[in-house]
Design a protein around this motif. Structure first.
Motif, short mmCIF file in Angstrom:
data_model
loop_
_atom_site.label_atom_id
_atom_site.label_comp_id
_atom_site.label_asym_id
_atom_site.label_seq_id
_atom_site.Cartn_x
_atom_site.Cartn_y
_atom_site.Cartn_z
N LYS A 1 0.83 -1.21 0.00
CA LYS A 1 0.00 0.00 0.00
C LYS A 1 0.86 1.26 0.00
CE LYS A 1 -1.81 1.34 3.88
NZ LYS A 1 -2.64 1.39 5.11
N TYR A 2 1.88 1.28 0.88
CA TYR A 2 2.74 2.46 0.96
C TYR A 2 3.61 2.59 -0.28
CZ TYR A 2 1.49 3.17 5.88
OH TYR A 2 0.82 3.43 7.03
N LEU A 3 3.98 1.44 -0.87
CA LEU A 3 4.79 1.46 -2.08
C LEU A 3 4.02 2.11 -3.23
CD1 LEU A 3 7.59 0.42 -3.12
CD2 LEU A 3 6.37 -1.60 -3.96
N GLU A 4 2.73 1.74 -3.36
CA GLU A 4 1.89 2.29 -4.42
C GLU A 4 1.64 3.78 -4.23
OE1 GLU A 4 -1.53 -0.20 -4.27
OE2 GLU A 4 -0.52 -1.92 -5.20
N ARG A 5 1.58 4.22 -2.97
CA ARG A 5 1.35 5.64 -2.68
C ARG A 5 2.62 6.47 -2.83
NH1 ARG A 5 -2.07 5.48 3.00
NH2 ARG A 5 -4.01 4.55 2.18
N GLY A 6 3.76 5.81 -2.94
CA GLY A 6 5.02 6.55 -3.04
C GLY A 6 5.64 6.88 -1.70
#
Length: 328
Positions: free
Chosen positions: A206-211
């Motif tokens: 999730k955090y990876l997709e949000r940057g």
């Protein structure tokens, strides 16, 4: 025969110190050449060597102090305490009962396990840039990632950026199929593993997709300014002088940098200077920059890892008797 007695007051702490099937006490007996017998609320420690008995008593009393502060006693604790007692450093043992740095996705508390690790964590918390240098197994990367996750959860930073140079450790990987991310993943796997444990795969994704999380090769850092970020450069011994300077100058406002590496495992060509070695020399004494050295004493993997590291150090000294082992 020398004999000393230790009073065992609290049952719960005593059980913690003794370990499953008294394995911790058996280890102390084996390492220090003593026998320990528990009767009622007393533990009698005896042995032919008065010094061994004294060390055993100090080790057990130190372990009792840690247990009283809520620490779980395991094999690694026991070996480390014995080592500190032998070196006359038992007055430092109280420092081991430190605060929890981070809690993993499965609820496991992460703490510094040695004096060196505690100083390392404190340096990360107090300084803008921290260089952690030491052999494999000293927790350099793991604790840095834990500190990054803690800072992110506390909203002290908006992003976690993990990077390392894509240098092969003495072997050729050749052509790797897939897109660019697939090609660099093998180099970054240790960083993924640490993040997965801290956050859990779903939260990490999730955090990876949000940057909010970025894991990338060092080459991707060029030309960027990184604000409000916790940036970790791993395996920094394999950076060139130019790469290290480039990386350090990416520092932006509200950011923190941790650089980790082992100067005994440099995989660069012989004619190239390690950027980490150079940084240790150039940045010494600069405000807000800490340089921490971890040693084989801080290894928290299998006990054999310490002996392997020491064996290689001794072999290096034998093969290069005239070489001065100066600290960079």
């Amino acid at each position: 025969m020398t004999e000393q007695t230790i009073n065992l007051e609290r049952l719960e702490e005593t059980i913690n110190v003794f370990g499953s099937f008294d394995e911790n006490i058996r280890m102390i007996e084996h390492e220090l050449g003593v026998t320990a017998v528990s009767r009622d609320s007393q533990l009698k420690v005896a042995g032919e060597d008065p010094e061994g008995v004294l060390f055993a008593v100090r080790a057990i009393e130190s372990l009792m102090q840690l247990a009283a502060k809520g620490e779980t006693i395991n094999e690694q604790n026991v070996r480390y305490i014995i080592q500190l007692v032998r070196e006359g450093k038992e007055n430092q043992i109280h420092q081991l009962a430190g605060d929890v740095l981070c809690v993993t996705a499965k609820g496991k508390p992460i703490k510094a396990k040695t004096i060196g690790q505690k100083k390392y964590v404190e340096a990360i918390q107090k300084n803008v840039v921290t260089l952690g240098i030491g052999p494999a197994g000293t927790g350099k990367t793991y604790l840095a990632v834990a500190a990054a996750v803690a800072a992110f959860r506390a909203k002290e930073v908006n992003r976690i950026i993990l990077t390392r140079p894509a240098v092969e450790a003495g072997e050729r990987l050749g052509f790797l199929p897939g897109d660019l991310q697939s090609k660099v993943d093998p180099y970054l796997r240790p960083l993924y593993d640490a993040l997965f444990e801290m956050l859990g795969p779903e939260t990490y994704q999730k955090y990876l997709e949000r940057g909010n999380i970025e894991v990338a090769p060092l080459a991707y850092m060029r030309g960027r300014t990184l604000d409000d970020s916790f940036i970790i450069l791993d395996e920094a011994q394999n950076t060139s002088r130019e790469q290290m300077k480039m990386f350090l100058t990416r520092l932006g406002f509200g950011s923190k940098i941790v650089i980790t590496g082992d100067i005994t495992q440099i995989d660069l060509p012989a004619d190239k200077v390690s950027g980490l070695r150079e940084a240790m020399r150039v940045l010494k004494g600069v405000d807000d920059i800490a340089i921490l050295r971890l040693t084989e004493s801080d290894v928290v993997r299998h006990a054999l890892v310490q002996r392997i590291i020491r064996a290689y150090e001794l072999d290096e000294e034998r093969r290069n008797p005239k070489k001065e082992h100066k600290k960079p």
